[in-house]
Design an enzyme around this catalytic site. Structure first.
Site, PDB file in Angstrom:
ATOM      1  N   SER A 234      -6.926  20.574  -6.785  1.00 32.33           N
ATOM      2  CA  SER A 234      -7.920  20.111  -5.822  1.00 32.33           C
ATOM      3  C   SER A 234      -7.975  21.042  -4.609  1.00 32.33           C
ATOM      4  O   SER A 234      -8.221  22.243  -4.764  1.00 32.33           O
ATOM      5  CB  SER A 234      -7.610  18.663  -5.429  1.00 32.33           C
ATOM      6  N   ASP A 321     -14.389  13.666 -13.353  1.00 34.22           N
ATOM      7  CA  ASP A 321     -13.798  13.836 -12.025  1.00 34.22           C
ATOM      8  C   ASP A 321     -14.796  13.342 -10.977  1.00 34.22           C
ATOM      9  O   ASP A 321     -15.909  13.857 -10.878  1.00 34.22           O
ATOM     10  CB  ASP A 321     -13.462  15.309 -11.789  1.00 34.22           C
ATOM     11  N   HIS A 360      -9.678  12.550 -11.531  1.00 39.49           N
ATOM     12  CA  HIS A 360      -9.273  13.642 -10.642  1.00 39.49           C
ATOM     13  C   HIS A 360      -7.776  13.935 -10.683  1.00 39.49           C
ATOM     14  O   HIS A 360      -7.359  15.043 -10.356  1.00 39.49           O
ATOM     15  CB  HIS A 360      -9.686  13.307  -9.210  1.00 39.49           C
TER      16      HIS A 360
END
Length: 385
Positions: A234, A321, A360
């Site tokens: 991320s 995601d 995610h």
């Protein structure tokens, strides 16, 4: 023979008729009063219901006015105080698990992990965890820092893990990934950037990159020529490409770069983030919000960095995601695949279908992950002149 009616009988009948008439009158009066009471109660009930509806409508109108006021004010507050936007990017103040003692990684089941601190400057600590390969699990319990450092000279490859925003190095999904990597035979070095967890200081893109360089240098010094891979997740993918670019510019690229749930650049990610939904179509969105990010010198330009990186690159992304859209990971892959600096290096994109619901943070739970890593990292890098 006809019976004669006496005056007494007549009077009695008249009294009975009067009584019946009086009872009928009383009954009619009572019925009238009952109808009046029922009508009064009905009117009162309607009045109360109308009053309640009016009160609810009034409350709803007041709430709507307040929400509208907040909606209008937020962009101006962010524009006038760009530091607010920086806090929303880093979210380092959101610390969970809340009661985890980071000095005790065993509390989250990492009995083969050692906690220590590095100092980029005097009285400035960066908290680090070193997890050894699972085969060293039993031997590692209760060992000193010197023992853990000595294991870095083993043939097992090492991964430097760079986490995303919020939480700490002890976050649940991060710990689970360490376990997967450890079980696959890797050393894992994970740390909290300045301002996160129990690390000192305040966050910034430059500071996060400097911390990554510090920990990588410490690790590489102990690894020598043995493999060191960089893994970013991320927001950590922005730190990872910054780090890899610095290393490549210095002529010492990492052995591979792994990007989990990456984006192209922070402006494009901020525009696509769920939090931006209510403002995305507001005139001046870029001026209010995205320019405030740039004003804090926050760029995390992965799409530019891949044009300066010269090592194998693996990108992992889940189709469902909800934080970093899948299309951004795919777009970054396309930029990397066409990069001249990556010509001759393996660049791979692995997509995880929405049906798996990895979203995610749950790619670590894929039973394919160890095989994906083994197959990708087994590819020998091109010769370096």
């Amino acid at each position: 023979m006809r019976k004669r009616r006496t005056s007494t009988t007549v009077e009695q009948e008249e009294r009975e008729d009067d009584d019946a008439l009086e009872e009928t009158s009383r009954a009619a009066a009572d019925s009238t009063h009952a109808d009046a009471d029922a009508d009064m109660r009905s009117r009162t009930s309607r009045t109360l219901a109308a009053s309640r509806r009016g009160g609810a409508m009034s409350t709803a109108r007041r709430a709507a006015r307040w929400l509208l006021l907040v909606y209008v004010c937020v962009p101006f507050v962010v524009k006038m105080c760009p530091s607010i936007q920086a806090k929303l990017v880093f979210l380092n103040f959101v610390r969970f698990p809340f009661f985890l003692d980071l000095k005790r990684p065993s509390d989250v089941g990492l009995n083969h992990t050692f906690n220590f601190y590095l100092q980029p400057q005097e009285k400035f600590n960066i908290g680090v965890w070193h997890t050894v390969p699972a085969e060293m699990w039993r031997e590692a319990e209760g060992k000193s820092q010197e023992w853990f450092e000595s294991t870095l000279s083993s043939a097992h490859p090492a991964i430097l893990y760079l986490h995303g925003n919020t939480g700490t190095r002890g976050g649940d999904h991060r710990v689970e990934l360490y376990k997967v990597l450890s079980s696959s035979g890797y050393h894992v070095l994970a740390f909290d950037y300045r301002g996160w967890g129990d690390s000192d200081g305040w966050p910034s893109e430059g500071g996060m990159t400097a911390d990554a360089l510090l920990v990588y240098g410490w690790l590489k010094e102990r690894r020598g020529p043995r493999q060191v891979y960089i893994w970013g997740h991320s927001l950590g993918t922005g730190v990872a490409t910054n780090l890899a670019r610095r290393l490549c510019d210095a002529g010492s690229p990492p052995d591979a770069l792994i990007l989990e749930s990456p984006f192209t650049n922070i402006r494009e990610e901020a525009r696509s983030h769920p939090f931006a939904t209510v403002y995305r179509y507001l005139p001046g969105f870029d001026w209010f919000f995205l320019d405030a990010i740039t004003a804090n010198d926050i760029r995390f330009a992965n799409d530019d960095n891949v044009n300066h990186i010269s090592c194998p690159v693996l990108i992992l992304h889940a189709e469902d995601d909800h934080v970093v859209p899948f299309r951004l990971g795919k777009k970054l892959y396309e930029a990397a695949a066409s990069s001249r600096s990556l010509s001759g290096h393996k660049v791979q994109f692995v997509a995880f279908p929405s049906s798996l619901a990895y979203r995610h943070k749950l790619i670590y739970s894929s039973p394919r992950l160890p095989h994906i890593l083994r197959d990708f990292l087994a590819t020998p890098p091109p010769s370096r002149e």
